[in-house]
Motif scaffolding. Structure first.
Motif, PDB file in Angstrom:
ATOM      1  N   MET A 125     -11.580 -14.098  -9.041  1.00 10.24           N
ATOM      2  CA  MET A 125     -11.386 -12.652  -9.059  1.00 10.24           C
ATOM      3  C   MET A 125      -9.968 -12.316  -8.628  1.00 10.24           C
ATOM      4  O   MET A 125      -9.556 -12.619  -7.511  1.00 10.24           O
ATOM      5  CB  MET A 125     -12.395 -11.960  -8.124  1.00 10.24           C
ATOM      6  N   ASP A 126      -9.231 -11.704  -9.535  1.00  2.85           N
ATOM      7  CA  ASP A 126      -7.852 -11.283  -9.260  1.00  2.85           C
ATOM      8  C   ASP A 126      -7.850  -9.796  -8.906  1.00  2.85           C
ATOM      9  O   ASP A 126      -8.360  -8.974  -9.668  1.00  2.85           O
ATOM     10  CB  ASP A 126      -6.974 -11.535 -10.491  1.00  2.85           C
ATOM     11  N   VAL A 127      -7.312  -9.470  -7.732  1.00  3.02           N
ATOM     12  CA  VAL A 127      -7.229  -8.080  -7.285  1.00  3.02           C
ATOM     13  C   VAL A 127      -5.777  -7.635  -7.417  1.00  3.02           C
ATOM     14  O   VAL A 127      -4.891  -8.178  -6.751  1.00  3.02           O
ATOM     15  CB  VAL A 127      -7.708  -7.935  -5.829  1.00  3.02           C
ATOM     16  N   THR A 128      -5.535  -6.637  -8.262  1.00  5.85           N
ATOM     17  CA  THR A 128      -4.159  -6.236  -8.546  1.00  5.85           C
ATOM     18  C   THR A 128      -4.136  -4.768  -8.971  1.00  5.85           C
ATOM     19  O   THR A 128      -5.138  -4.068  -8.825  1.00  5.85           O
ATOM     20  CB  THR A 128      -3.549  -7.162  -9.625  1.00  5.85           C
ATOM     21  N   ASN A 129      -2.995  -4.293  -9.487  1.00  7.71           N
ATOM     22  CA  ASN A 129      -2.962  -2.880  -9.884  1.00  7.71           C
ATOM     23  C   ASN A 129      -3.468  -2.708 -11.325  1.00  7.71           C
ATOM     24  O   ASN A 129      -3.695  -3.666 -12.048  1.00  7.71           O
ATOM     25  CB  ASN A 129      -1.576  -2.262  -9.696  1.00  7.71           C
ATOM     26  N   LYS A 130      -3.638  -1.451 -11.708  1.00  8.00           N
ATOM     27  CA  LYS A 130      -4.322  -1.147 -12.971  1.00  8.00           C
ATOM     28  C   LYS A 130      -3.614  -1.746 -14.187  1.00  8.00           C
ATOM     29  O   LYS A 130      -4.265  -2.271 -15.095  1.00  8.00           O
ATOM     30  CB  LYS A 130      -4.441   0.371 -13.140  1.00  8.00           C
ATOM     31  N   ILE A 131      -2.293  -1.679 -14.229  1.00 15.49           N
ATOM     32  CA  ILE A 131      -1.555  -2.186 -15.390  1.00 15.49           C
ATOM     33  C   ILE A 131      -1.839  -3.669 -15.605  1.00 15.49           C
ATOM     34  O   ILE A 131      -2.115  -4.122 -16.724  1.00 15.49           O
ATOM     35  CB  ILE A 131      -0.041  -1.938 -15.223  1.00 15.49           C
ATOM     36  N   LEU A 189       2.802  19.370   2.638  1.00 10.16           N
ATOM     37  CA  LEU A 189       2.499  18.141   3.361  1.00 10.16           C
ATOM     38  C   LEU A 189       3.360  16.980   2.867  1.00 10.16           C
ATOM     39  O   LEU A 189       3.609  16.858   1.664  1.00 10.16           O
ATOM     40  CB  LEU A 189       1.019  17.779   3.174  1.00 10.16           C
ATOM     41  N   PRO A 190       3.803  16.111   3.763  1.00  9.25           N
ATOM     42  CA  PRO A 190       4.498  14.886   3.337  1.00  9.25           C
ATOM     43  C   PRO A 190       3.475  13.914   2.748  1.00  9.25           C
ATOM     44  O   PRO A 190       2.568  13.451   3.437  1.00  9.25           O
ATOM     45  CB  PRO A 190       5.103  14.340   4.634  1.00  9.25           C
ATOM     46  N   LEU A 191       3.612  13.627   1.470  1.00  3.60           N
ATOM     47  CA  LEU A 191       2.621  12.810   0.784  1.00  3.60           C
ATOM     48  C   LEU A 191       3.078  11.364   0.617  1.00  3.60           C
ATOM     49  O   LEU A 191       4.263  11.088   0.424  1.00  3.60           O
ATOM     50  CB  LEU A 191       2.305  13.393  -0.591  1.00  3.60           C
ATOM     51  N   ILE A 192       2.111  10.476   0.680  1.00  2.00           N
ATOM     52  CA  ILE A 192       2.348   9.051   0.470  1.00  2.00           C
ATOM     53  C   ILE A 192       1.699   8.664  -0.857  1.00  2.00           C
ATOM     54  O   ILE A 192       0.518   8.935  -1.078  1.00  2.00           O
ATOM     55  CB  ILE A 192       1.752   8.214   1.616  1.00  2.00           C
ATOM     56  N   PHE A 193       2.483   8.041  -1.735  1.00  2.00           N
ATOM     57  CA  PHE A 193       2.012   7.671  -3.068  1.00  2.00           C
ATOM     58  C   PHE A 193       1.838   6.160  -3.175  1.00  2.00           C
ATOM     59  O   PHE A 193       2.549   5.387  -2.518  1.00  2.00           O
ATOM     60  CB  PHE A 193       3.013   8.108  -4.143  1.00  2.00           C
ATOM     61  N   GLY A 199      -3.989   3.032 -10.453  1.00  2.00           N
ATOM     62  CA  GLY A 199      -4.920   4.037 -10.945  1.00  2.00           C
ATOM     63  C   GLY A 199      -5.052   5.201  -9.984  1.00  2.00           C
ATOM     64  O   GLY A 199      -5.191   6.363 -10.397  1.00  2.00           O
ATOM     65  N   THR A 200      -4.999   4.911  -8.675  1.00  2.00           N
ATOM     66  CA  THR A 200      -5.073   5.977  -7.666  1.00  2.00           C
ATOM     67  C   THR A 200      -3.890   6.918  -7.805  1.00  2.00           C
ATOM     68  O   THR A 200      -4.032   8.142  -7.743  1.00  2.00           O
ATOM     69  CB  THR A 200      -5.107   5.377  -6.249  1.00  2.00           C
ATOM     70  N   ARG A 201      -2.704   6.346  -8.008  1.00  2.00           N
ATOM     71  CA  ARG A 201      -1.520   7.186  -8.190  1.00  2.00           C
ATOM     72  C   ARG A 201      -1.649   8.033  -9.457  1.00  2.00           C
ATOM     73  O   ARG A 201      -1.307   9.223  -9.459  1.00  2.00           O
ATOM     74  CB  ARG A 201      -0.263   6.325  -8.269  1.00  2.00           C
ATOM     75  N   GLN A 202      -2.130   7.426 -10.530  1.00  2.00           N
ATOM     76  CA  GLN A 202      -2.285   8.163 -11.785  1.00  2.00           C
ATOM     77  C   GLN A 202      -3.215   9.359 -11.597  1.00  2.00           C
ATOM     78  O   GLN A 202      -2.923  10.472 -12.062  1.00  2.00           O
ATOM     79  CB  GLN A 202      -2.842   7.231 -12.863  1.00  2.00           C
ATOM     80  N   THR A 203      -4.325   9.150 -10.896  1.00  2.00           N
ATOM     81  CA  THR A 203      -5.276  10.236 -10.649  1.00  2.00           C
ATOM     82  C   THR A 203      -4.651  11.314  -9.772  1.00  2.00           C
ATOM     83  O   THR A 203      -4.808  12.518 -10.032  1.00  2.00           O
ATOM     84  CB  THR A 203      -6.537   9.682  -9.956  1.00  2.00           C
ATOM     85  N   ALA A 233      -0.672   5.884  11.237  1.00  4.05           N
ATOM     86  CA  ALA A 233       0.525   5.968  12.084  1.00  4.05           C
ATOM     87  C   ALA A 233       1.122   7.361  12.106  1.00  4.05           C
ATOM     88  O   ALA A 233       2.087   7.621  12.834  1.00  4.05           O
ATOM     89  CB  ALA A 233       1.564   4.957  11.603  1.00  4.05           C
ATOM     90  N   GLY A 234       0.571   8.276  11.309  1.00 11.12           N
ATOM     91  CA  GLY A 234       1.060   9.646  11.294  1.00 11.12           C
ATOM     92  C   GLY A 234       2.248   9.883  10.399  1.00 11.12           C
ATOM     93  O   GLY A 234       2.963  10.878  10.561  1.00 11.12           O
ATOM     94  N   LEU A 235       2.454   9.012   9.414  1.00  6.74           N
ATOM     95  CA  LEU A 235       3.623   9.143   8.543  1.00  6.74           C
ATOM     96  C   LEU A 235       3.411  10.119   7.395  1.00  6.74           C
ATOM     97  O   LEU A 235       4.363  10.457   6.700  1.00  6.74           O
ATOM     98  CB  LEU A 235       4.018   7.774   7.986  1.00  6.74           C
ATOM     99  N   GLY A 236       2.182  10.541   7.163  1.00  5.31           N
ATOM    100  CA  GLY A 236       1.956  11.480   6.075  1.00  5.31           C
ATOM    101  C   GLY A 236       0.495  11.539   5.675  1.00  5.31           C
ATOM    102  O   GLY A 236      -0.393  11.088   6.411  1.00  5.31           O
ATOM    103  N   TYR A 237       0.261  12.081   4.481  1.00  2.00           N
ATOM    104  CA  TYR A 237      -1.082  12.266   3.938  1.00  2.00           C
ATOM    105  C   TYR A 237      -1.131  11.643   2.549  1.00  2.00           C
ATOM    106  O   TYR A 237      -0.101  11.451   1.907  1.00  2.00           O
ATOM    107  CB  TYR A 237      -1.406  13.758   3.821  1.00  2.00           C
ATOM    108  N   SER A 238      -2.344  11.377   2.081  1.00  3.42           N
ATOM    109  CA  SER A 238      -2.474  10.857   0.720  1.00  3.42           C
ATOM    110  C   SER A 238      -3.878  11.128   0.201  1.00  3.42           C
ATOM    111  O   SER A 238      -4.809  11.367   0.978  1.00  3.42           O
ATOM    112  CB  SER A 238      -2.207   9.346   0.683  1.00  3.42           C
ATOM    113  N   MET A 239      -4.019  11.103  -1.126  1.00  2.00           N
ATOM    114  CA  MET A 239      -5.348  11.151  -1.724  1.00  2.00           C
ATOM    115  C   MET A 239      -5.850   9.723  -1.825  1.00  2.00           C
ATOM    116  O   MET A 239      -5.230   8.886  -2.479  1.00  2.00           O
ATOM    117  CB  MET A 239      -5.293  11.813  -3.096  1.00  2.00           C
ATOM    118  N   MET A 240      -6.956   9.466  -1.153  1.00  4.25           N
ATOM    119  CA  MET A 240      -7.476   8.105  -1.082  1.00  4.25           C
ATOM    120  C   MET A 240      -8.923   8.047  -1.544  1.00  4.25           C
ATOM    121  O   MET A 240      -9.697   8.981  -1.310  1.00  4.25           O
ATOM    122  CB  MET A 240      -7.374   7.568   0.350  1.00  4.25           C
TER     123      MET A 240
END
Length: 307
Positions: A125-131, A189-193, A199-203, A233-240
């Protein structure tokens, strides 16, 4: 020549990863153990297999030919093992999956019983990004892929497994109102991408563009785990994805920021190329999921309904 199968496996992994350190991590060995076996293997050849320039290891042309032969030998050993088990009436062979990074919180639960029931099945099982996941599927390198966004460039079949929910997430230090805020709140808000290709970034980007929001991009990170640690760590927010933050929510380390229009809902789907001729192992796994996915969701993901 007196090389061992273990030396062949180690050398092949070094060639594949282009790194002694990465090879040791993937083989669950210490770096000195890998280095010793590499030296013992090299000592059996008069021609260099590798060369080191600076801190980087390079595989020579001769080394690449030896790696190809090593892979063939190892595959033949696997074939012998599989044939022995098959002759005894046991399901045997390789099950090859490519899973988007957040899918590592999902796929193991759908694999566990199947792997436990069939000791002759080897899981890759290879765990990687969507591309990269889609590339491996398109190149017919895997039996199945797990994604939360279906590719529109491939002719596929699918089996839906579980709903995926993405929330805006922050650390738990600053109290927030339980009343959902407007979408425009995100702009302040300071967002983290995640990185491009995720796929998460695309959404996340689709949601922002669809709602015509101008945001502050704080940083870009290459894994959900890195994003999560940065939020802690308080560096920002993100959609997770909710699936990856269960423990942090229970321990009150992270909190969901109520925003109108969220969560974004997609579906975790197991996909494969349309018309693909599955191996007996892959076919058996697919049948196992069709028969048991409802119970797996009920037993392992019932906490999901609390959010």
């Amino acid at each position: 020549m007196n090389y061992t199968l273990n030396q062949l496996r180690i050398f092949l992994k070094v060639v594949q990863t282009q790194s002694v350190t990465k090879a040791s991590e993937e083989l669950h060995l210490t770096q000195p153990a890998v280095s010793i076996q590499m030296k013992n293997f090299q000592d059996q050849f008069e021609i260099p297999l590798t060369e080191v320039v600076g801190r980087k290891i390079y595989i020579t042309d001769f080394g690449l030919e030896i790696a190809e032969a090593a892979e063939n030998i190892i595959n033949q050993v696997y074939a012998i093992n599989y044939k022995t088990l098959a002759y005894k009436g046991q399901l045997a062979g390789r099950l090859k999956l490519s899973v988007v990074s957040t899918g590592k919180y999902v796929m193991p639960f759908f694999l566990a019983n199947f792997i436990q029931q069939h000791s002759g099945v080897e899981l890759l099982m290879d765990v990687t990004n969507k591309i990269k996941v889609i590339d491996s599927l398109e190149n017919n390198e895997v039996d199945f892929a797990l994604v939360s966004i279906l590719p529109n460039t491939l002719n596929i079949e699918k089996l839906d497994l579980l709903q995926n929910k993405l929330y805006l997430v922050g650390n738990a230090e600053n109290p927030v109102s339980k009343t959902p805020s407007t979408i425009e709140t995100i702009a302040n808000l300071p967002l983290i991408f995640r990185e491009k290709g995720s796929g998460t970034r695309q959404t996340m980007e689709s949601f922002i563009e669809r709602n015509n929001i101008t945001v502050q991009k704080k940083m870009e990170l290459t894994s959900n785990e890195a994003v999560k640690q940065s939020i802690l760590a308080g560096l920002g927010y993100s959609m997770m994805p909710l699936i990856g933050i269960k423990s942090e929510l229970i321990n009150n380390e992270l909190q969901i920021i109520p925003i109108k229009g969220l969560p974004i809902k997609t579906t975790w789907s197991l996909i494969w190329l349309k018309g693909k001729k599955h191996s007996p192992v892959a076919q058996s796994f697919l049948q196992h999921l069709k028969e048991n996915k409802a119970k797996i969701v009920e037993d392992q993901f019932n906490w999901y309904e609390d959010y």
